[in-house]
Every structure is written in structure tokens, then in C-alpha cells.
Write an enzyme that holds these catalytic residues in place. Structure first.
Site, mmCIF file in Angstrom:
data_model
loop_
_atom_site.group_PDB
_atom_site.id
_atom_site.type_symbol
_atom_site.label_atom_id
_atom_site.label_comp_id
_atom_site.label_asym_id
_atom_site.label_seq_id
_atom_site.Cartn_x
_atom_site.Cartn_y
_atom_site.Cartn_z
ATOM 1 N N SER A 131 -0.943 -14.938 -1.356
ATOM 2 C CA SER A 131 -0.684 -14.930 -2.634
ATOM 3 C C SER A 131 -1.454 -15.631 -2.664
ATOM 4 C CB SER A 131 -0.206 -13.996 -3.049
ATOM 5 O OG SER A 131 -0.207 -13.799 -4.447
ATOM 6 N N GLU A 133 -0.677 -16.233 -5.914
ATOM 7 C CA GLU A 133 0.067 -15.886 -6.990
ATOM 8 C C GLU A 133 0.717 -17.486 -6.655
ATOM 9 O OE1 GLU A 133 0.962 -14.043 -9.458
ATOM 10 O OE2 GLU A 133 -0.483 -13.109 -9.823
ATOM 11 N N TYR A 155 7.970 -13.370 -7.892
ATOM 12 C CA TYR A 155 6.779 -13.080 -6.709
ATOM 13 C C TYR A 155 6.121 -13.809 -5.882
ATOM 14 C CZ TYR A 155 2.819 -11.121 -4.051
ATOM 15 O OH TYR A 155 1.866 -10.556 -3.413
HETATM 16 P P1 NAP Z 1 1.138 -2.457 -0.608
HETATM 17 O O1 NAP Z 1 0.604 -1.195 -0.576
HETATM 18 O O2 NAP Z 1 2.472 -2.835 -1.848
HETATM 19 O O3 NAP Z 1 1.976 -2.149 0.281
HETATM 20 C C1 NAP Z 1 3.215 -2.921 1.050
HETATM 21 C C2 NAP Z 1 4.069 -2.389 2.356
HETATM 22 O O4 NAP Z 1 4.832 -2.959 2.856
HETATM 23 C C3 NAP Z 1 4.134 -1.253 2.104
HETATM 24 O O5 NAP Z 1 3.640 -0.881 3.641
HETATM 25 C C4 NAP Z 1 5.855 -0.876 2.709
HETATM 26 O O6 NAP Z 1 5.930 0.620 2.676
HETATM 27 C C5 NAP Z 1 5.110 -2.425 2.955
HETATM 28 N N1 NAP Z 1 7.226 -2.970 2.692
HETATM 29 C C6 NAP Z 1 7.925 -2.869 1.805
HETATM 30 N N2 NAP Z 1 9.106 -3.641 1.452
HETATM 31 C C7 NAP Z 1 9.590 -3.513 3.168
HETATM 32 C C8 NAP Z 1 10.278 -3.286 3.261
HETATM 33 N N3 NAP Z 1 11.693 -3.846 3.096
HETATM 34 N N4 NAP Z 1 11.042 -2.694 5.021
HETATM 35 C C9 NAP Z 1 9.398 -2.986 5.685
HETATM 36 N N5 NAP Z 1 8.047 -2.709 4.640
HETATM 37 C C10 NAP Z 1 8.520 -2.715 3.695
HETATM 38 O O7 NAP Z 1 0.782 -3.600 -0.685
HETATM 39 P P2 NAP Z 1 -0.757 -4.218 0.198
HETATM 40 O O8 NAP Z 1 -1.489 -4.403 -1.032
HETATM 41 O O9 NAP Z 1 -1.469 -3.558 1.259
HETATM 42 O O10 NAP Z 1 -0.625 -6.269 0.587
HETATM 43 C C11 NAP Z 1 -0.334 -6.300 1.625
HETATM 44 C C12 NAP Z 1 0.847 -7.625 1.471
HETATM 45 O O11 NAP Z 1 -0.492 -8.515 0.931
HETATM 46 C C13 NAP Z 1 1.357 -7.887 0.573
HETATM 47 O O12 NAP Z 1 2.696 -8.509 1.605
HETATM 48 C C14 NAP Z 1 0.574 -7.977 -0.345
HETATM 49 O O13 NAP Z 1 1.979 -9.311 -1.447
HETATM 50 C C15 NAP Z 1 -0.212 -9.233 -0.185
HETATM 51 N N6 NAP Z 1 -1.114 -10.142 -1.094
HETATM 52 C C16 NAP Z 1 -1.607 -8.449 -1.781
HETATM 53 C C17 NAP Z 1 -2.921 -8.206 -2.686
HETATM 54 C C18 NAP Z 1 -3.871 -7.863 -3.030
HETATM 55 O O14 NAP Z 1 -4.246 -8.165 -3.813
HETATM 56 N N7 NAP Z 1 -4.015 -6.603 -2.839
HETATM 57 C C19 NAP Z 1 -3.360 -10.085 -2.835
HETATM 58 C C20 NAP Z 1 -2.466 -10.623 -1.837
HETATM 59 C C21 NAP Z 1 -1.570 -10.591 -1.102
HETATM 60 P P3 NAP Z 1 6.160 1.222 1.943
HETATM 61 O O15 NAP Z 1 4.973 1.763 2.625
HETATM 62 O O16 NAP Z 1 7.826 2.008 2.949
HETATM 63 O O17 NAP Z 1 6.566 1.087 0.784
HETATM 64 O O1 F7E Z 2 -2.567 -6.934 -12.375
HETATM 65 C C1 F7E Z 2 -2.876 -7.171 -16.560
HETATM 66 C C2 F7E Z 2 -1.759 -7.871 -15.163
HETATM 67 O O2 F7E Z 2 -0.657 -5.829 -11.230
HETATM 68 C C3 F7E Z 2 -3.727 -7.299 -12.652
HETATM 69 C C4 F7E Z 2 -0.561 -7.851 -6.317
HETATM 70 O O3 F7E Z 2 -1.512 -7.417 -4.618
HETATM 71 O O4 F7E Z 2 -2.677 -9.602 -6.816
HETATM 72 C C5 F7E Z 2 -1.912 -8.588 -6.982
HETATM 73 O O5 F7E Z 2 -0.989 -8.767 -8.160
HETATM 74 C C6 F7E Z 2 -3.565 -8.138 -14.013
HETATM 75 C C7 F7E Z 2 -2.041 -8.760 -15.119
HETATM 76 O O6 F7E Z 2 -2.724 -7.100 -10.004
HETATM 77 C C8 F7E Z 2 -1.615 -3.885 -17.269
HETATM 78 O O7 F7E Z 2 -0.755 -8.248 -16.609
HETATM 79 C C9 F7E Z 2 -3.170 -5.010 -18.314
HETATM 80 O O8 F7E Z 2 -2.674 -9.818 -15.465
HETATM 81 O O9 F7E Z 2 -3.414 -4.921 -11.026
HETATM 82 P P1 F7E Z 2 -2.515 -5.609 -11.409
HETATM 83 P P2 F7E Z 2 -0.786 -8.776 -9.961
HETATM 84 O O10 F7E Z 2 -0.840 -8.695 -10.759
HETATM 85 O O11 F7E Z 2 -2.488 -9.066 -9.833
HETATM 86 C C10 F7E Z 2 -1.995 -10.586 -6.157
HETATM 87 C C11 F7E Z 2 -2.971 -11.683 -6.123
HETATM 88 C C12 F7E Z 2 -0.849 -10.196 -5.638
HETATM 89 O O12 F7E Z 2 -0.664 -10.563 -3.973
HETATM 90 C C13 F7E Z 2 0.146 -8.886 -5.417
HETATM 91 O O13 F7E Z 2 0.820 -8.628 -4.602
HETATM 92 O O14 F7E Z 2 -3.859 -6.941 -14.797
HETATM 93 N N1 F7E Z 2 -2.362 -5.662 -17.142
HETATM 94 N N2 F7E Z 2 -2.799 -4.124 -18.174
HETATM 95 C C14 F7E Z 2 -2.323 -4.617 -15.954
HETATM 96 N N3 F7E Z 2 -1.282 -4.481 -14.552
HETATM 97 C C15 F7E Z 2 -0.716 -3.670 -14.953
HETATM 98 N N4 F7E Z 2 -0.322 -3.332 -13.627
HETATM 99 N N5 F7E Z 2 -1.125 -2.426 -15.416
HETATM 100 C C16 F7E Z 2 -1.302 -2.320 -16.659
HETATM 101 O O15 F7E Z 2 -1.521 -1.719 -17.495
#
Ligand code: NAP
Ligand code: F7E
Length: 334
Positions: A131, A133, A155
Site C-alpha cells: 500500500s 501507506e 496499518y
Molecule cells: P477489503 O475489501 O477490506 O477486503 C479485505 C479482505 O481480507 C476480505 O476478503 C476479508 O474477509 C479478508 N480478511 C481480513 N482479515 C482476514 C483474516 N484474518 N483471515 C482471512 N481473511 C481476512 O480490502 P480491499 O480494498 O479489497 O483491499 C485488498 C488488499 O489490498 C488489502 O490487503 C488492502 O490492505 C490492500 N490495499 C488496498 C487498497 C485500496 O485502496 N483498496 C490500497 C492499497 C492496498 P471478510 O470479507 O471476511 O472480512
Molecule cells: O480515507 C479522509 C481520511 O478511509 C481517505 C485503504 O484502502 O487506501 C485506503 O486507506 C481519506 C483519509 O482510505 C472521512 O482521513 C475524511 O485522509 O477512504 P479512506 P485511506 O485511509 O486512504 C490505502 C492506500 C490503503 O492501503 C487502505 O487499505 O479520507 N476522511 N472523512 C475520511 N475517511 C473515512 N473513512 N471516513 C470519513 O468520514
């Protein structure tokens, strides 16, 4: 020979899009699911209900990231060609509330998987969902594969550990293991407590008279947002070259939460001003800054480019909510 893939996190946003892509590419797909009190796996329903797919080309296996015995047994049985490791607690804000389990699953869970792969008779190729992050508050902008890690939340620290460990296992044990350092990617299947989905959902609900206000945290926060469909294509592409490597996947454009609000409300033809409020309790203890990626390496080596613009993304998400096409999700605090 039919290629086979194993996806951890198959029930999540990315897991469901990746399943579609791999089935389209003729793969046999295996997914890891954990036991939950309901059987609802809304993002996979379409396949689950299709007898020509579920049990024929798509298989689900129960395990958990902290259960290495079961994970090992499943992987010994499935012997996949490729593993896409997407599972983990993915909410940055919640990682401050539950740092220990976030690190246990994201950091140690990845190490456990690497240890199992190391012992398999024929090691599969591994994609790890890293990520942006990991960069936290970087000195350089945009960030690429050479940018030093400086995570600012549990995270990000857990992802940084896992990313480095993938590099160590690639170098020292010769595994074909890749990190995709992914910037934010969204879709109508995004979890409801991520900001884009929260906003698009609220704009539609307000338009339909089901809600009156939207309470947000920091609306000045900026991110590099793309479409999940584009990013799972990057995951697959990362595992196809002769040699393993790390890649940044990003759009290269920064936008603010406020811009998401304005596009979503414009899509439903409403003025956002009377409806949107801020609550300091939703501000995070620390915010990453200037997270914007340079995906030049992925473009050159994988021919990967995002195909959906920021505006198209937010309009698609809002329209999906209006049409009520977006799948229901478990509601959690935001
Ligand atoms: P998501 O919708 O939150 O999906 C997370 C998945 O992980 C779900 O299938 C969840 O299962 C499973 N999981 C969580 N804890 C687990 C455990 N202890 N054992 C087995 N399965 C578990 O996330 P996503 O957006 O698809 O993201 C996929 C991956 O990419 C994550 O690792 C996330 O951190 C990373 N990532 C995402 C983004 C983004 O912007 N979306 C960006 C950078 C990196 P349940 O359905 O049972 O909860
Ligand atoms: O927040 C601000 C918040 O929770 C985006 C994950 O997929 O991307 C994701 O993490 C921004 C942040 O995503 C609210 O403070 C304002 O600045 O949608 P988010 P995230 O934290 O960027 C990274 C790349 C990952 O890897 C992660 O898995 O929006 N914000 N107001 C808010 N965020 C939330 N959730 N809710 C609010 O009300």
C-alpha cells in the site's frame, strides 16, 4: 493446462474483481474465506449461485491468516500456480483502534504465508497487496519504488514489514514474490466505511430522501484515487514477466475529499452545502501527506495504465448507489 490461482481476501473489493478477471482468463480460482456468523458474501454472489462456475472453476476454502496449519494444508492440496495475497484488516483509521490484530494479520499473516510457500514442493508465484501507506509522510513527490518508507499509522507499519519481508524472501530464498504498492482504488464494491463509498452512498440516500446529512472527518485530505478494476489488472500483470519485481500502481493525480463530495452531489443534482458536516472525532490521530504515485515502471514493464478517470469513478459509484445496484455491505463505524 488450466492455470490455477489462490486468492486470500477473495470476499473483499479487490478479491471479487480479481476473481472475475482470472475466470475470464481461463483460470481455476481458489479463495480463502474465514468463518463468519452469516454466509453472506455479497461480492461473490453472482458466481456462488452459478453452478457452472462454483464448484467447477471457483472453490472456497475455510482458513484464517493466523491459522498456519490449515493454510498449509489447503495450499498443499490446491498447489496453485499463483497466489494473490490480499487479505487483511484494510481500514487505516481502525488500525489505530486495533493495532495488535492489524499487525498480527497484515504483518505476521504475510510472513506465515511466505514460510508456507518456502516449504511447498513447487513454489507458486506470489503477489502481495502492499500500500501507498508505507510512504506515510514522504519527502519526495510523487512516490515510486525507490521512495523510502515512512509510515505514520499501524496499518502502514504492518504493510511496510510485510513488503520488506516479501523482498527478503525473494532475494534469499529465490521466491517469485512481487509487491504491488497500490494507491487508493475504489468502486461500487468498496466497503461502506471508506470515504468515497461513504460520500457516494450518502449523496444518493439524501437524493432518495433516506438520509438528511453526511458527517465527515478531514475534507481537505487528499489521495491518489483510481478504479479497483484497473488495479486488479495490474496484480495479474505483475505475475506474468520472467522475473519478479515490485511495482507502484497509481494514477499520479491528487484529489481532495471535498472534490469527491462536489462530484457526488453534482451527480445527484443537489447542493452539498446544507447536507455536509464535519466532526473532529472522525479526524485521524495522524494523516499521511502528499501521497501520489508514479507508475512509470508499471507502464514501461507491464504496459499498465489506469483507464478510469477520477470523475468517471465517482460518477459511476454514485450512479450505482442511485440505482441501488451496489451490493449491500456490513455497516461499520467510519
Ligand atoms: P477489503 O475489501 O477490506 O477486503 C479485505 C479482505 O481480507 C476480505 O476478503 C476479508 O474477509 C479478508 N480478511 C481480513 N482479515 C482476514 C483474516 N484474518 N483471515 C482471512 N481473511 C481476512 O480490502 P480491499 O480494498 O479489497 O483491499 C485488498 C488488499 O489490498 C488489502 O490487503 C488492502 O490492505 C490492500 N490495499 C488496498 C487498497 C485500496 O485502496 N483498496 C490500497 C492499497 C492496498 P471478510 O470479507 O471476511 O472480512
Ligand atoms: O480515507 C479522509 C481520511 O478511509 C481517505 C485503504 O484502502 O487506501 C485506503 O486507506 C481519506 C483519509 O482510505 C472521512 O482521513 C475524511 O485522509 O477512504 P479512506 P485511506 O485511509 O486512504 C490505502 C492506500 C490503503 O492501503 C487502505 O487499505 O479520507 N476522511 N472523512 C475520511 N475517511 C473515512 N473513512 N471516513 C470519513 O468520514
Amino acid at each position: 493446462m488450466t492455470p490455477s490461482a489462490f486468492i486470500t481476501g477473495i470476499t473483499g473489493q479487490d478479491g471479487s474483481y480479481l476473481t472475475e478477471l482470472l475466470l475470464d482468463h481461463g483460470y481455476q480460482v481458489h479463495g480463502l474465506v474465514r468463518r463468519t456468523s452469516t454466509l453472506s458474501r455479497s461480492r461473490l454472489d453472482r458466481f456462488y449461485r452459478d453452478p457452472s462456475i462454483y464448484g467447477q472453476r471457483l472453490f472456497l476454502h475455510y482458513a484464517d491468516l493466523d491459522d498456519s496449519t490449515t493454510l498449509r494444508r489447503v495450499l498443499m492440496k490446491v498447489t496453485p500456480d499463483e497466489i494473490y495475497h490480499l487479505a487483511g484488516q484494510s481500514h487505516v483509521g481502525l488500525s489505530f483502534e486495533m493495532p495488535e490484530s492489524t499487525c498480527e494479520m497484515t504483518a505476521m499473516g504475510t510472513l506465515r504465508l511466505l514460510e508456507i510457500i518456502r516449504d511447498l514442493p513447487k513454489a507458486p508465484r506470489l503477489y502481495h497487496a502492499s500500500s501507498s501507506e508505507v510512504f506515510g509522510q514522504p519527502d519526495q513527490m510523487p512516490q515510486d519504488e525507490q521512495t523510502p518508507f515512512a509510515p505514520v499509522n499501524p496499518y502502514g507499519v504492518a504493510k511496510a514489514f510485510a513488503t520488506r519481508m516479501v523482498g527478503v524472501y525473494r532475494k534469499t530464498f529465490g521466491l517469485f514474490a512481487c509487491n504491488g504498492i497500490m494507491f487508493n482504488h475504489e468502486s461500487p464494491r468498496r466497503g461502506e466505511n471508506f470515504v468515497t463509498r461513504k460520500i457516494c452512498r450518502a449523496a444518493a440516500a439524501i437524493k432518495l430522501g433516506r438520509q438528511t446529512e453526511l458527517v465527515l472527518g478531514d475534507t481537505l485530505a487528499q489521495r491518489d484515487w483510481g478504479h479497483a478494476r484497473d488495479y486488479v489488472r495490474g496484480m495479474w500483470l505483475a505475475l506474468q514477466p520472467e522475473t519478479p519485481d515490485d511495482y507502484v500502481f497509481a494514477t499520479g493525480q491528487l484529489h481532495s475529499v471535498q472534490e469527491v463530495v462536489e462530484i457526488a452531489f453534482a451527480t445527484v443534482k443537489l447542493d452539498w452545502r446544507p447536507h455536509v458536516k464535519q466532526d473532529p472525532r472522525l479526524f485521524r490521530p495522524s494523516e499521511p501527506a502528499r501521497l501520489v504515485g508514479c507508475a512509470a515502471k508499471a507502464k514501461t514493464l507491464l504496459n499498465w495504465e489506469p483507464q478510469t478517470s477520477f470523475v468517471q469513478l465517482i460518477v459511476e459509484m454514485t450512479e450505482a448507489e442511485l440505482a441501488d445496484k451496489a451490493p449491500p455491505d456490513r455497516s461499520r463505524p467510519s
